[in-house]
Design an enzyme around this catalytic site. Sequence first.
Site, PDB file in Angstrom:
ATOM      1  CD  GLU A 328      -1.448  -0.140   3.646  1.00 15.33           C
ATOM      2  OE1 GLU A 328      -2.630  -0.372   3.332  1.00 15.33           O
ATOM      3  OE2 GLU A 328      -1.085   0.106   4.807  1.00 15.33           O
ATOM      4  CB  CYS A 329       1.044   4.357   0.235  1.00 15.80           C
ATOM      5  SG  CYS A 329       1.307   6.121  -0.106  1.00 15.80           S
ATOM      6  N   GLY A 330       3.601   3.480  -0.492  1.00 16.48           N
ATOM      7  CA  GLY A 330       4.988   3.237  -0.844  1.00 16.48           C
ATOM      8  C   GLY A 330       5.255   1.801  -1.236  1.00 16.48           C
ATOM      9  CE1 TYR A 332      -0.398  -0.219  -7.372  1.00 16.68           C
ATOM     10  CE2 TYR A 332      -0.345   2.161  -7.028  1.00 16.68           C
ATOM     11  CZ  TYR A 332      -0.685   1.072  -7.799  1.00 16.68           C
ATOM     12  OH  TYR A 332      -1.315   1.265  -9.009  1.00 16.68           O
ATOM     13  CB  THR A 429      -4.420   0.036  -3.448  1.00 16.54           C
ATOM     14  OG1 THR A 429      -5.160   1.246  -3.513  1.00 16.54           O
ATOM     15  CG2 THR A 429      -4.339  -0.406  -2.004  1.00 16.54           C
TER      16      THR A 429
END
Length: 437
Positions: A328-330, A332, A429
């Site tokens: 998730e985020c980083g 991702y 994501t």
Amino acid sequence: MSARGLIVAAHKSGAGKTTVTLALLAALRRRGLAVQAAKAGPDYIDPAFHGAATGRASVNLDSWAMGPGLLDGLVRAAITDSDILVIEGVMGLFDGVGGEPGRTGATADLASRFDLPVVLVIDVSGQSQSAAALLRGFASHDPQVRIAGVILNRVGSERHHRLVASAIEAVQIPVLGVLQRNETIILPERHLGLVQAGEHGDLETRLDALAEMAERHLDLDTILNLAVPPSATIVKTTTALPPPGARVALAQDAAFTFVYPHLVQGWRAQGAEIVPFSPLADEGPGETCDACWLPGGYPELHAGALAKAENFKTSLATFAETRPVHGECGGYMVLGEGLVDAQGRRHAMTGLLGHATSFADRKLHLGYRQARLLSDCVLGKQGDTIRGHEFHYARVTETGNDVPLADIADGEGNPLGTAGQRRGNVTGTFFHAIAAA
């Protein structure tokens, strides 16, 4: 032992509530109290400072993303074996999103639900008697939110103090502290907020200075006497998300730091074992693990090192052949084909998903997210809705050909299209999952 509690809030972002909260936490710990901290909203960075100041892990409390059962359970856990619970607010006291009353994400929701007194920090720079009008408005805005005291921050002079304090007397809310303008106690920032607690070599010295400031300028005895035991309607305690596996390999180092404490605590409470590993140290997920979680952080600051971590990339690819991997985020960003850093240099990432991201051409993405899952994955079953948050400056430059992970909407339910990708056992994501809806 059950703790009493209070909330430190402000009339706006940037008023100084984090500085005041840290000063209060450090000073109360000096008194030998068992101090538990919490942060309103989906912030990762402030809780790490709370933990450094109290010696205890902080927790997020988010009235929009977390249902009443989860909130109540987290607060009950927070007051166990503590003397006092200090909740730091988010933005201004009443700032949230439109929607169901009590589930706006505003700090005021927590004050109302748990009947906790609010200590309001007001930045009085650029005003004097007008601060009293501001305070009066905050005190009367919601009868279920009680402003128990005020701390005046960034006072310019003794005369400035007198003008503000004399005007506030008519409001009949006690002034609990007066802090002068002091650039030396400001904590440095970067693009996602404060520079993280673990990156300050002098953090203990800074916290000592803040504790001394609180002892000199805050009425600690009165603040302690204002605190009351949290109360709420008793509802069945719920958990945030099911653990992604029985043994979860969790990336943890300077590039992967943003994982919500309540998620990890909840996974452990449901019987999962957490096995940390460091991609920056070229480590892969443990072979005995049955799921891998790559949280957010600052991979854009370490893209070169991650690109060279061949064992990490190879081990992760092998792991993903048979077991789920979620980023998730980083995380991702690292699952994609490439990451362009702030200097415009492209670095090869793991390539387990087909997208690419860039931090060179920045665009702020910020806000709550409601994600309806398009297929079963570690976050939940197809059709489940996950509530979370997005906060990053990177953007997707190449979409790839993977299957979308979810349909998403903002905090008010406005559709934003699809988000994230899935390929085999790999999902990712930009939004951070907080709890199932």
